[in-house]
Design a protein around this motif. Structure first.
Motif, short mmCIF file in Angstrom:
data_model
loop_
_atom_site.label_atom_id
_atom_site.label_comp_id
_atom_site.label_asym_id
_atom_site.label_seq_id
_atom_site.Cartn_x
_atom_site.Cartn_y
_atom_site.Cartn_z
N GLY A 1 -9.31 -16.45 -28.02
CA GLY A 1 -9.50 -15.65 -27.00
C GLY A 1 -10.75 -16.21 -26.14
N LYS A 2 -10.93 -15.86 -25.10
CA LYS A 2 -11.85 -16.28 -24.14
C LYS A 2 -12.88 -14.97 -24.12
N GLU A 3 -13.97 -15.25 -24.40
CA GLU A 3 -15.27 -14.33 -24.10
C GLU A 3 -16.11 -14.63 -23.00
N LYS A 4 -16.15 -15.62 -22.75
CA LYS A 4 -16.83 -16.30 -21.66
C LYS A 4 -16.58 -17.96 -21.33
N HIS A 5 -16.17 -18.29 -20.12
CA HIS A 5 -15.94 -19.50 -19.93
C HIS A 5 -16.58 -19.92 -18.68
N PRO A 6 -17.07 -21.18 -18.51
CA PRO A 6 -17.84 -21.72 -17.04
C PRO A 6 -16.78 -21.81 -16.18
N ILE A 7 -15.69 -21.99 -16.34
CA ILE A 7 -14.64 -22.16 -15.10
C ILE A 7 -14.80 -20.99 -14.17
N GLY A 8 -15.13 -19.64 -14.70
CA GLY A 8 -15.50 -18.87 -14.02
C GLY A 8 -16.36 -18.72 -12.76
N GLN A 9 -17.30 -19.78 -13.08
CA GLN A 9 -18.43 -19.99 -12.03
C GLN A 9 -18.11 -21.22 -11.51
N GLY A 10 -16.98 -21.78 -11.60
CA GLY A 10 -16.58 -22.92 -10.76
C GLY A 10 -16.89 -24.22 -11.43
N GLN A 11 -17.12 -24.15 -12.61
CA GLN A 11 -17.11 -25.42 -13.46
C GLN A 11 -15.83 -26.18 -13.60
N PRO A 12 -15.65 -27.34 -12.90
CA PRO A 12 -14.51 -28.16 -13.42
C PRO A 12 -14.43 -28.72 -14.89
N ALA A 13 -13.39 -29.05 -15.12
CA ALA A 13 -13.05 -30.01 -16.59
C ALA A 13 -14.36 -30.95 -16.60
N ARG A 14 -14.89 -31.21 -17.70
CA ARG A 14 -15.74 -32.20 -18.11
C ARG A 14 -15.34 -33.08 -18.88
N LYS A 15 -15.77 -34.66 -18.70
CA LYS A 15 -15.24 -35.66 -19.43
C LYS A 15 -16.20 -35.70 -20.86
N GLY A 16 -15.34 -35.66 -21.76
CA GLY A 16 -15.88 -35.61 -23.19
C GLY A 16 -15.86 -34.30 -23.84
N THR A 17 -15.60 -33.33 -23.00
CA THR A 17 -15.35 -31.59 -23.47
C THR A 17 -13.90 -31.31 -23.30
N GLU A 18 -13.38 -31.54 -22.14
CA GLU A 18 -12.15 -31.10 -21.98
C GLU A 18 -10.93 -32.25 -21.87
#
Length: 224
Positions: free
Chosen positions: A206-223
């Motif tokens: 489940g998502k409680e908070k995700h930076p994609i909501g603030q426009g953060q794109p997928a990041r190399k090394g995490t996504e």
């Protein structure tokens, strides 16, 4: 802090002792697992489990649906390089470029065609496992068509949720599964209700908070 080399560390009480990865056979594999939800970490959890199994010398294979690269994500993901460097685990990709339903100029028909091909490939891998002796070990670099102990079908639940494959066909894969194969299914933001009577473990991420909501794109090394 003073650095201790491996020899010094091994002399410490309760120190972890690494050992060479050698072909081995799981004693209790054979369940069906499903990981779904709107939170980050479904694929990550499945891969972590795959690496854990491979670290025990069990043969693991990853078949990815719906991950064929996109403008914001490189074709070569970090997990592919890690898998290439790790004994006992292998992968292949059945995803089409882009993401189904997004305005990225990718064709819905192409997405469906690739998903159908992925379903066929999953069937082949399950049939190969059925014809293998899963109570024995496999060479760490063996062909997945010679049999695997764990098969991860990454994003197949997204493909079913989006109508690219029929949920009944996903259930058909479960029915084809040999008794000693651990089958792991991931994907979908919507609850895969069709699976609940057929899976042994179902985990909602489940998502409680995700930076994609603030426009953060997928990041190399995490996504990727």
């Amino acid at each position: 802090m003073e650095h201790k080399d491996n020899q010094q560390a091994s002399e410490e009480p309760n120190a972890v002792q690494e050992r060479e990865i050698t072909p081995s056979t799981p004693e209790e594999f054979g369940l069906v697992q499903a990981w779904w939800g709107d939170g980050k970490g479904k694929t990550t959890a499945a891969l972590g489990m795959g690496f854990r199994a491979a670290g025990q010398g069990y043969r693991v294979h990853l078949l990815q649906f719906m991950k064929g690269g996109a403008d914001s994500v490189e074709d070569v993901r970090g997990e592919y390089n890690a898998i290439a460097a790790m004994p006992a685990i292998s992968y292949e990709n059945a995803g089409h470029y882009g993401w189904h339903g997004r305005l990225d100029n990718s064709s819905d028909e192409d997405h469906e065609s690739e998903a159908t091909a992925g379903l066929k490939r999953a069937t082949e891998l399950l049939d190969a496992a059925s014809e293998s002796d899963l109570k024995s070990s496999f060479p760490l670099d063996s062909d997945p068509e010679d049999g695997v102990h764990m098969l991860i079908l990454d994003e197949i639940l997204y493909a079913a949720n989006r109508g690219l494959v029929d949920p009944e066909d996903v259930l058909g894969l479960i029915e084809r599964k040999p008794a000693n194969l651990e089958l792991v299914l991931t994907g979908s933001h919507d609850s895969p209700e069709f699976l609940y009577d057929h899976a042994d473990l179902v985990t909602e991420v489940g998502k409680e908070k995700h930076p994609i909501g603030q426009g953060q794109p997928a990041r190399k090394g995490t996504e990727f």
